[in-house]
Design an enzyme around this catalytic site. Sequence first.
Site, short mmCIF file in Angstrom:
data_model
loop_
_atom_site.label_atom_id
_atom_site.label_comp_id
_atom_site.label_asym_id
_atom_site.label_seq_id
_atom_site.Cartn_x
_atom_site.Cartn_y
_atom_site.Cartn_z
N HIS A 121 -20.97 -14.27 40.51
CA HIS A 121 -19.57 -14.54 40.14
C HIS A 121 -18.61 -13.77 41.06
O HIS A 121 -17.94 -14.37 41.88
CB HIS A 121 -19.26 -14.27 38.67
CG HIS A 121 -20.12 -15.02 37.71
ND1 HIS A 121 -20.19 -16.40 37.72
CD2 HIS A 121 -20.99 -14.61 36.75
CE1 HIS A 121 -21.05 -16.79 36.79
NE2 HIS A 121 -21.54 -15.73 36.19
N ASP A 162 -26.10 -21.70 36.88
CA ASP A 162 -25.79 -20.74 35.83
C ASP A 162 -26.00 -21.31 34.42
O ASP A 162 -27.12 -21.37 33.94
CB ASP A 162 -24.36 -20.21 36.03
CG ASP A 162 -24.05 -19.01 35.16
OD1 ASP A 162 -24.96 -18.49 34.51
OD2 ASP A 162 -22.87 -18.58 35.14
ZN LIG Z 1 -25.30 -15.97 34.57
#
Ligand SMILES: [Zn+2]
Length: 449
Positions: A271, A322
Amino acid sequence: VPLRRWHAELAWLAGNSGAHSVAEQVLIEVDNAVITAVTPGTPPPPDAVRLTGLTIPGLVNAHSHAFHRALRGRTSSGAGDFWAWRRQMYDVAARLDPDTYYALATATYAEMALAGITTVGEFHYLHHGPGGIPYDDANAMGAALIAAAAEAGVRLTLLDACYLQGGLDGSPLAGPQLRFGDRTAVGWAERHAALPPAGPALRVGAAIHSVRAVPVDQLGVVAAESGDGPLHLHLSEQPAENDDCIAATGRTPARLCADCGVLGPRTTAVHATHLTPADIGYLGSSGIGVCVCPTTERDLADGIGPVAALENAGCRLSLGSDSQAVIDLLEEARAVELNERLRSLRRGTHSATELLTAATSGGAAALGWPDAGRLQVGSLADLITIRLDSPRTAGADARTALAVAIFAASAADVTDVVVGGEVVVRGGCHARLGDVGRVLSAALAPLWH
Ligand SMILES: [Zn+2]
């Protein structure tokens, strides 16, 4: 795997200088799971398997939580933020055991294979039974993931995560979180050391779930005990994580990780969305990789990270699905550039070549597969074909195929997937598992009854 030959109508090839180009009529020869010859401008020999469309290296999904596939459609609409989503995710986590985890991961990895993903990095933190009681085999859940990837035909890097506390205030794990915990970093390291060794389709890495989940004085222990494989961590996905970290330690998560010895060339920060300019400097100068997951980040209202600034500072880029909101690495790749356009009001920060590099060799490097992610002699024979005659891709030629693939194709346009010289998908069908929609339905239905 015996000697095999494929003939690609078009292929995106790595050149000697590291540059890539699209070549026509390419014969690709494979021996013992490795590419042994790449010959453009050759008519197809009769014994070669024809690949019609654009052939590229297998896509690499550098950040996956397989079991989040069960949340699709149940969390995508309506109000709430990341933290509301997390409560729903914990509900699923509470229901899984090694058998259902295996079934769900097999189905999810099969969906990935159909989407052209040949290597997945599984960020795994659901380790123990209900209440945190270990299974007889303390790595039963990790073993389920390893078996699932083998069944689905994809390479796996198991990123086994250390998760010790409920938050930066030092609160203990509670409820479903108890299943994630190993009490101490040393306890995590002992279990991690008992994971199976690397194999032809397996790498074992480590993960720090986040600075929220591992106490400050244990961060360095995990880094030191994690061997020499990949080390991943979620970093600054949410402003609240930064606020809590500053309140508890006086430092941002990136600064804290820099101070604790967590950042280095084998580290990937996942991220890296909410960073200060100084954070970007710490991450860039330490030579880490950054994995962004744009479809999840937009689904969870995380924000848009400073991807171009991180790359300019020295970070290598990779991509991940993800939360499995969708499984489509082409969509992740184009979102990197399209997000940047919306923010900067400029086009062309990332070329199609740079985006596909992130989706292939960038991810392979982040997951401990330096020999994967390129169509060239000596690389692992992981390749996929994107058809150029679908409603989305029709009209592409050698000059436009790459841009069409990155900016318009979808996972549904992947027709052929080869992993280590073995056919995993042919004509859009999973060779071993057949109808992946049915496999997914069968794995998902029991979880919600
Ligand atoms: Zn993750």
